[in-house]
Design a protein around this motif. Sequence first.
Motif, mmCIF file in Angstrom:
data_model
loop_
_atom_site.group_PDB
_atom_site.id
_atom_site.type_symbol
_atom_site.label_atom_id
_atom_site.label_comp_id
_atom_site.label_asym_id
_atom_site.label_seq_id
_atom_site.Cartn_x
_atom_site.Cartn_y
_atom_site.Cartn_z
ATOM 1 N N TYR A 293 0.847 -1.088 0.061
ATOM 2 C CA TYR A 293 -0.015 -0.037 -0.149
ATOM 3 C C TYR A 293 0.819 1.272 -0.095
ATOM 4 O O TYR A 293 0.416 2.234 -0.413
ATOM 5 N N LYS B 149 -5.541 -1.397 4.668
ATOM 6 C CA LYS B 149 -5.306 -0.882 5.741
ATOM 7 C C LYS B 149 -6.120 -1.098 6.857
ATOM 8 O O LYS B 149 -6.098 -1.360 7.894
ATOM 9 N N GLU C 61 -6.875 4.356 13.975
ATOM 10 C CA GLU C 61 -6.284 4.541 12.713
ATOM 11 C C GLU C 61 -7.494 4.567 11.604
ATOM 12 O O GLU C 61 -7.043 5.633 10.731
#
Lengths: 147, 287
Positions: free
Chosen positions: B126, B174, B215
């Motif tokens: 990523y 993610k 996050e």
Amino acid sequence: MGKVSKSPWLLHYDGSSCNGCDIEVLACLTPVYDAERLGVMNTGDPMQADILVITGGINSQNQATVKQLYDQMADPKVVVAIGVCACTGGVFKECYNILGGVDTTIPVDVYVPGCAARPQAIIDGIIKGVEIYNERAAKLESKGGNQ
Amino acid sequence: MIKVILTICYILLAPLIGGLLDGLDRKISARMQRRVGPPLLQPFYDVSKLLRKKPTAVANSQNFLLISYMVLMILTGAFFFAGTDLLMCFFVMSTAATFLYFAGVVTSSPYASIGAQRELLAMMVYEPAVLFSCVGFYLATGSFNVSEIAMSNKSAIIYLPGFFVAFVFILTIKMRKSPFDLATSHHPNQEIVKGITTDIGTRNLAIFTITEWYENVFLMAVVGLFIANKNLISIIGAVIVILLVYFLEILIDNTSARVKWQTMLKTTWIVTILFAGVNLIILMIVK
């Protein structure tokens, strides 16, 4: 302690079961019974589990594994034996390799009889296990074991 | 002044918003599977239970590593909401992920080690899209600073539609959603047990979960940054886009199976090069 009872995470271990009870345990998580509405999750990890759910009897080969899984779980913890084999050994009781029910190896808190145990009975047993879990958690907190 | 308030709001409210988003995720997932699903506040019940359990750790360093992971992730979001350099935010986030990698490795569990290796691999997959996005923001608005990007005349997405697609694509990695939940999955019974979180239990798992909430809020804020501009009404647009993207992630999660890492690497890089790369070339020619 109300919040604890809303999040029982299970560790499901299949002893020497015929798979009948295992299928019923998994059926509890399907859309029909949906145990997750009660916060029940089936983790694969003893370190994250609160309730050890065992199906099938104990034999000489899986005894050490069951003991180890139980030891790896963090306090407070509860053991629920699902099905008559896990309770007493069931039809396999007289077999040369079967030691008996789960209580021959680790302390069992809730016995759910049946061959195979019905999903309703299993969910009932887990709820009973949660009550015992709450008592233990309260005891642990009053002892100050949880900083 | 407004930056300080935003930063404090992030530090205090991000776990709340993140937890609610997580609860919404589980509820919507359950409805997609025709189940009733857990209560909306279930993630909070889970974390409070984990915090009340007797703390256990297979290695003492695990506590330190996971707390570092959390602190760095909070710092990432705090930098973002303080309006500082976007590149800095992503570099601090990568550092946080490194601490998570070590927290997985120190357990010496084979499952956690495989999960940790996959986490590193996911970072490699990523990272190009993330860096591309930073460059894209610079080309579109002339600044790396979050505050200046958010206060630009036009929404960045007008110049960066390709970057947006690439960024939303890597969000699946993610946010640890299927098909790219290789390192650890939110769904139980992965092929490597719980991946990187195997042997992370009780209080440490609670720290891990809360960090994930921080996050997610940060990542969603980056999605919002694509939309935000000088006009305050754009914030409403940003919130709507964030919710749509979040729903899309849940939909992808529930309709796809986990892939091998080779597939993840290939598809992600192809999408990154195709969308972000082409967008970058056009942007450089036009501007």
